[in-house]
Every structure is written in structure tokens, then in C-alpha cells.
Design a protein around this motif. Sequence first.
Motif, PDB file in Angstrom:
ATOM      1  N   GLN A  98       2.328   7.463   4.557  1.00 41.33           N
ATOM      2  CA  GLN A  98       1.908   7.934   5.879  1.00 41.33           C
ATOM      3  C   GLN A  98       2.897   7.497   6.955  1.00 41.33           C
ATOM      4  OE1 GLN A  98      -0.511  10.007   6.567  1.00 41.33           O
ATOM      5  NE2 GLN A  98      -0.030   9.953   8.752  1.00 41.33           N
ATOM      6  N   ASN A 102      -0.202   3.959   2.522  1.00 37.43           N
ATOM      7  CA  ASN A 102       0.150   3.620   3.899  1.00 37.43           C
ATOM      8  C   ASN A 102       1.635   3.829   4.158  1.00 37.43           C
ATOM      9  OD1 ASN A 102      -0.519   2.387   6.548  1.00 37.43           O
ATOM     10  ND2 ASN A 102       0.863   0.799   5.835  1.00 37.43           N
ATOM     11  N   ASP A 154       0.855  -1.192   0.000  1.00 33.90           N
ATOM     12  CA  ASP A 154       0.000   0.000   0.000  1.00 33.90           C
ATOM     13  C   ASP A 154       0.886   1.234   0.000  1.00 33.90           C
ATOM     14  OD1 ASP A 154      -1.868   1.946   0.282  1.00 33.90           O
ATOM     15  OD2 ASP A 154      -2.811   1.143   2.091  1.00 33.90           O
TER      16      ASP A 154
END
Length: 627
Positions: A266, A263, A260
Motif C-alpha cells: 500500500q 502495508n 507487513d
Amino acid sequence: MSWGTELWDQFDNLEKHTQWGIDVLEKYIKFVKERTEIELSYAKQLRNLSKKYQPKKNSKEEEEYRYTSTRAFLATLNEMNDYAGQHEVISENMTSLIIGELTRYVQELKQERKSHFHDGRKAQQHIETCWKQLEASKRRFERDCKEADRAQQYFEKMDADINVTKADVEKARQQAQLRHQMAEDSKAEYSSTLQKFNSEQHDHYYTHIPNIFQKIQEMEERRIVRIGESMKTFADVDRQVIPIIGKCLDEITKAAESVDHKNDSQMVIEAFKSGFEPPGDVDFEDFTQPMKRTVSESSLSNSRGDGKYEPKFGGKSKGKLWPFIKKNKLMSLLTSPHQPPPPPPASASPSAVPNGPQSPKQQKEPLSHRFNEFMTSKPKIHCFRSLKRGLSLKLGAGPEDFSNLPPEQRRKKLQQKVDELNKDIQKEMDQRDALTKMKDVYIKNPQMGDAASVDHRLSELEQNIEKLRLEVQKFEGWLAEVEGRLPSRTEQARRQSGLYEAQNTSAVNSCAQDRESSPDGSYTEEQSQETEMKVPATDFDDEFDDEEPLPTIGTCKALYTFEGQNEGTISVAEGEMLYVIEEDKGDGWTRIRRNEDEEGYVPTSYVEVYLDKNAKDGYKSLQKISE
């Protein structure tokens, strides 16, 4: 279709053919054995490959595997390990089901073949013996017939001769009769032997040899069937692991699909977010006014000073923010023997700076002058040298409250510490509960044990729980303090540059005390202050990129292997020879260099140092000049 009837006269060829069949079987066994060796070698190489790229425990590399892409790669490595295990299964099954079985079968086949051909040779020898007997009887019958014929001719000749006596004629007649009788006996023997031979020959070619050849044919057919079954097993062994290998590949695909990118992005933010506010706008500085230039309260950059003196390093001038300064290079410059300090500024007096924040009307002293004051003061240079050593080593002995970290990273570390302490408390409580139950059992059943024997351990657990709770309260207090500062504080951030100039002088004078509370010398955050202190860069920070390497003052030999896992340290192997560029300053660390790009600190006790006297004297001279 039988070998006994069709190949009754091919005994030798059948012997060669069956031996060739055994050779083929042994060749196939050798082929499978080499295949198993290849499978084992391949599995070993796959395992080594997977192990090679596995993250090392308790290393920085292990922390990088929290991202989805690296976790997918780690899952791939684990699946490759399982994949290698299936190839080991292939090798084991082929060894037991094919190689072992065929090896035993070959031994049995050789014994059976030997027995059959032994019987065949025995039958062949028997028929040959009968033939020889027949030939001998025939020759004897022929000889006796000739002898009888000659005796008859001699008798007739003697009987026709009138000069021969009657006794001689009678003797010749008796001799002829004897020879005729012998010929008749030989004839009868020959006839009997011939009948016997014909009977034996019929049995040989229509009974014994067909039976033997039939057994050899069955043996050969079993060999052919067996090698076919082994080839089928060869394929089945591979086919059996295909579902598991397919699962491994499916897991790799699943891991790849779990990547991902959002993700991971982040997580990068969470890993490196400092929590600082961006600097404000830089105020305009009017050089037409006959007064000192001021530093804007909303700016974190520094000015050049007044017109009387302008300290420069390399003629460059850039304002950089403290969070982005290369701290190791900064401290190396401050302590490097290659960089002589600049002359003191014309007006650099700590008394010129008020204790509190400056008002907009009050003139500010250029920060570059204050850094010059730091560099020309021996106690302060020593302080920054220790500060630099702490920045480089970062051995994990940082402040207990993680005040050396930016706010966001500090919050994460404090939260992690609180969670760890809560887990420890839960473990201690579980042990306490278990001991309490054990004590109750002992009280109810004294024969099972002494209840007083667990009191000491219970008191220890209570003390440990109380200590851990106090630790949790302490870290939760620091965490609450940090979390209270993290929300947006635009106006507060704009006051930080002014606060720093008011606090700068006192911070430098208490450098040694600050270093004791913050051993690694990194960025610190005072608990008593409302905002974080940031140190702006000066004009000489551009010189960091042009920094010259320190000279070598000797060599050293690594006595032990040292894994330099912390920042500022360097890994060495036992027996490795390296260059010494800085002696031990009394803190137990020696600075060494492997090549132009690799240098760092190692424990002094891990190396044996051989200093070059000339280089050492030159290094000390440079140190005196710099001081």
C-alpha cells in the motif's frame, strides 16, 4: 596431609612448583586480556557494521526506510549497536574484575613466595652451619685421640728402654698425660656440639621447615582458589549480559514479526500513484480514405503523418504515453550534437491548429510534425535544452505549488507542506504566548524587567504568524484544487488528448515563460485549466534506448567534494579526475562522466576544467550542424 611432614626433603621441587603456579596465573591473566581485546574488536566491528548500513540523513535512502521491512532492518541495526555495547561491557568487567585483581594478587603472591623461601633457605643454611661445626669438633676429637695414643706409645717405649735417662722418661710421661687431657677436652666439646646439632636438626626438620612449608602450602592453595574464583567470574561476566543480549535478540525478532507485506504494498501505491486515468481505446484509422489520418480524441498516442512525408528515427514506430517516457533521454536527444534534426514536415504550421478543442469532423495535424517543428526551430531547441537541464538536475527548486508532479504526488506534497506550516504556526504561537505571560509578569512586577522590551519581539511573532497563515491559505487552496481533480473523471480524461493538441502550439511558444514558473522543466499543471496537460510521445521515442554517449571534450579535476544527492547530479571526491562531455551553458553546471554508466552534472565552481581544443572544435561543429 602437610607439605612440612610429607615433603620435608623437597625444598627445591616446591620452589619450582610454586614458580610454575605463578606462571599459570600469569598465563591465565594473558588469556583473559586477549579475550577482552577480542570483545572490544568484535564490538567495534559490530558498531562499524551497524553504522555502515545506517541510512544517510537527508538522502533518498532515508526515505526508503518508511517501509516495514526496511524499518525492521533499521531496528536490527540499532539492536546490533546495543548488542555491541554488551560486548564492551564484558570487556570492561573482565578487565576490572579479573585482570586488575589478578595482576595485583600476582605481585603480592610473588612477594610472599619470596619471603617464605628466604626463610627456608635461612633455616637450611643454619642447619648446614651446625653440621659443619659438628664435623669440625669431631675431626678435632679424632685428631687429639690419635695424638694421645701416639704420646702414650712413645712414653711406654722410653720407659722400657734402659739406656734412656730418667729425665727423658719423665718428659715423655708428661707429654702423654697432656695429650690424654686434650683428647678428653675434645671429647667433651664434640659431645656438646653433637647434642646441640641434634637439637637444632630436630627443630629444623620438625618445627622450622614444617612451618615454612605449611605457609608455602597455604599460599599455593590460595592461588588455586583464586584462579578458580577468577574462572567463575569469567563465566559470570558473560552470564550477566545474556538477559540484555536476549532482549536485543527479542527486539530483532519483534521487528521481524512487524514486517507487513500488505502495508508495504500500500505504501508503494501511495508513493508512486500519479492519479492519472488510463488511456482510452485507440480508434481505427482507415488508410483507404484519401484524407489525412486522424488521432482519436480518446487516444494519447501519435500517428505517422500523411503519405507525403513520414519522419522516422531508426525505422521504429511505437506510441508511448507521456508519463512513461524517459524524459532525460528525450531531452538529451533533442539537444544532443550527435542527432542531426530531421527535415521540416511538409505542412507544419501552427496556424493550422485551432485554439479550442477540435471537433470530431475536423482533421488533426500529426503530433510528430509538431515535434519536428520544435526540433527545427532554434529558439524552441534552446527552450527544450533548458527544459532538459531542469529535468536532469531537479535541485529541489521546483514550482512552489509542486505542479511539476503528478496529481496524487502533488496532493501528498501539498498536504505535507500544509502540516509543516501548521507546526511552524503552533511554535510561533507558543513563543507569543510565553512572551505575553512574561510581559504580564513584568507589568505586575516592574523590578523583574521592562515590559516594553518584549513588544518588538511580539510584533515580529505576530507578523510571522500572519505570513505563515497566508502561506497555509495559499497551499490549502492548491490542495483543494488538486483534491477536486483527483476523483474519477473518465470523460474528462478522454478529452485530454484533444485538449493537448489545441493547447500545444501556445504551450511551445510560451516555453520560456513556463520554464520560469517551473524551473526544473518537468511536468506542469496550469492552474487556469480544468484538466492536466499530458505530452504524448512521438515515433522517435524508441531511439532513446539506442542513444549514443556524448563525446568527451576534455578532462577536469575536482577541487572540492560534491555530494550529488539530487537526480541528474553526480558525486565527486576532491582530487578526482573525470571527463568533460558538456561545457557550462551559463547556468553554473558542467556535465561530466566517470565511466560508461556514470555521468551527470556538477557545479562548475567545484571543478577545474582542461578542455581538449580538437575535441572542443569538433563538439562545436556538431552543435552547429544540429542547430
